[in-house]
Scaffold this motif. Structure first.
Motif, mmCIF file in Angstrom:
data_model
loop_
_atom_site.group_PDB
_atom_site.id
_atom_site.type_symbol
_atom_site.label_atom_id
_atom_site.label_comp_id
_atom_site.label_asym_id
_atom_site.label_seq_id
_atom_site.Cartn_x
_atom_site.Cartn_y
_atom_site.Cartn_z
ATOM 1 N N SER A 170 0.831 -1.212 0.000
ATOM 2 C CA SER A 170 0.000 0.000 0.000
ATOM 3 C C SER A 170 0.866 1.264 0.000
ATOM 4 N N ARG A 188 2.383 1.913 -3.731
ATOM 5 C CA ARG A 188 1.448 2.165 -4.836
ATOM 6 C C ARG A 188 1.492 3.615 -5.310
ATOM 7 N N PHE A 189 1.600 4.539 -4.352
ATOM 8 C CA PHE A 189 1.461 5.954 -4.689
ATOM 9 C C PHE A 189 2.765 6.635 -5.074
ATOM 10 N N ASP A 204 6.777 4.064 -9.992
ATOM 11 C CA ASP A 204 6.456 3.971 -11.418
ATOM 12 C C ASP A 204 6.275 2.496 -11.779
ATOM 13 N N ARG A 205 7.227 1.684 -11.304
ATOM 14 C CA ARG A 205 7.107 0.234 -11.533
ATOM 15 C C ARG A 205 7.408 -0.506 -10.232
ATOM 16 N N GLU A 219 4.103 -2.129 -14.167
ATOM 17 C CA GLU A 219 3.858 -0.750 -13.739
ATOM 18 C C GLU A 219 2.925 -0.786 -12.538
ATOM 19 N N ALA A 220 3.047 0.216 -11.659
ATOM 20 C CA ALA A 220 2.369 0.185 -10.357
ATOM 21 C C ALA A 220 0.869 -0.113 -10.460
ATOM 22 N N GLU A 221 0.129 0.683 -11.219
ATOM 23 C CA GLU A 221 -1.326 0.481 -11.285
ATOM 24 C C GLU A 221 -1.670 -0.851 -11.936
ATOM 25 N N GLU A 222 -0.902 -1.217 -12.946
ATOM 26 C CA GLU A 222 -1.117 -2.483 -13.650
ATOM 27 C C GLU A 222 -1.007 -3.656 -12.670
ATOM 28 N N PHE A 227 -1.510 -3.635 -9.444
ATOM 29 C CA PHE A 227 -2.641 -3.648 -8.514
ATOM 30 C C PHE A 227 -3.925 -4.124 -9.195
ATOM 31 N N LEU A 228 -4.078 -3.773 -10.459
ATOM 32 C CA LEU A 228 -5.316 -4.148 -11.166
ATOM 33 C C LEU A 228 -5.280 -5.572 -11.697
ATOM 34 N N HIS A 255 4.787 -6.194 -18.448
ATOM 35 C CA HIS A 255 4.328 -6.982 -17.293
ATOM 36 C C HIS A 255 4.949 -8.383 -17.369
#
Length: 309
Positions: free
Chosen positions: A214, A217-218, A221-222, A236-239, A241-242, A293
């Motif tokens: 957690s 995440r913010f 970048d990766r 990549e960070a958001e990738e 998490f999703l 990824h």
């Protein structure tokens, strides 16, 4: 997209401790690049080898196989004195425990300028003092703190002193080894914001080491996820998490607390069981499943991950 400049390249890195029967491989066949200007996070539980990698890049830990490159030059193993000095100046580390990493008997003035003194990076005493004051100001501390001792400061302030000590060398690359895990929650955001601001102001590149997804995440970048000395997933960070693929990544993500108590109550914790991987015949490989990824798995697992896309 323009080709990004690789600042750090790690190829088939192996780090082991001890010899013969007592040999322990802490990091095994790790590969990744860190691009100039990014925050690359390495996440895993205690003992997974993440700090060992950070310490190897800054030449604190020796490596047993593989290569580490900084700006295209190999920096692990035997290197010239000039290159060694360059690495010490350009690759700095912020340590996890702000109490243990500062010399209790030295004043802040000496702690922050120790690197300058060791490498004669100042013109005269006035120049050295000015550099110390500038570094303290940059991390939000008063210049008059220079005459005090570390025990006179709070944990958050001590960590800022550690950051000032790294910054005064004017590095390009900083290894931040769990820089906030020893701090109170209220102080963590301040230190993260400080690191982010310094990154923008100075054009820094970070390797951020953490056990808590957690947090990263913010600021990342990766993110690369490491388990028992091997990187099992990188995206990549958001990738990440999703669309987490590897069961270990999913288990780490399931442990991230959710601020909504209702959702938190219904949340299912996943426990990672390494025995689900059968690598006896079908050997695992490091493969790019989606652009940027990567996942570690054998052919059967990779096919299953592709079906999840």
């Amino acid at each position: 997209m323009a080709e990004r400049e690789k600042l750090i390249e790690i190829k088939d890195l192996q780090i082991s401790f001890g010899h013969g029967k007592k040999k322990f491989v802490a990091v095994d066949h790790v590969n990744f690049d860190i691009y100039k200007g990014e925050t690359f996070s390495l996440v895993g539980e205690s003992g997974s080898g993440k700090t060992t990698i950070g310490r190897a890049i800054t030449r604190i830990n020796p490596t047993s196989a593989g290569e580490i490159y900084f700006k295209g030059q190999k920096i692990n193993g035997k290197i010239s004195k000039e290159l060694d000095r360059e690495v010490i100046k350009k690759c700095q580390m912020i340590f996890q425990d702000p109490m243990a990493s500062l010399n209790e008997r030295a004043k802040v003035d000496y702690i922050v300028s120790e690197g300058l003194i060791n490498h004669h990076l100042y013109k005269d005493e006035k120049d050295r003092e000015e550099k110390v004051q500038k570094a303290l100001r940059e991390v939000g501390l008063l210049p008059e703190f220079a005459s005090r001792f570390p025990h006179e400061f709070s944990g958050g302030q001590r960590q800022r002193i550690g950051i000032a000590r790294a910054l005064i060398m004017e590095p390009e690359f900083v290894v931040a080894d769990e820089p906030i895990s020893a701090l109170d929650v209220s102080i963590r955001a301040q230190v993260l914001n400080l690191l982010n601001r310094l990154k923008k102001d100075r054009g820094l590149t970070y390797l951020f080491i953490a056990h808590d997804l957690s947090v990263v995440r913010f600021i990342s970048d990766r993110i690369a996820v490491i388990s028992k000395g091997r990187i099992v997933e990188l995206a990549e960070a958001e990738e990440l998490f999703l669309h987490p693929f590897h069961p270990y990544t999913k288990a780490l993500l399931s442990a991230v607390p959710i601020p909504d108590p209702e959702v938190e109550k219904k949340k299912k914790l996943l426990v990672y069981d390494p025995s689900i991987h059968d690598y006896s015949m079908d050997k695992p490989v490091w493969e790019e499943i989606l652009p940027g990824h990567f996942v570690y798995g054998n052919q059967k697992e990779l096919e299953q991950y592709r079906r999840e896309i």
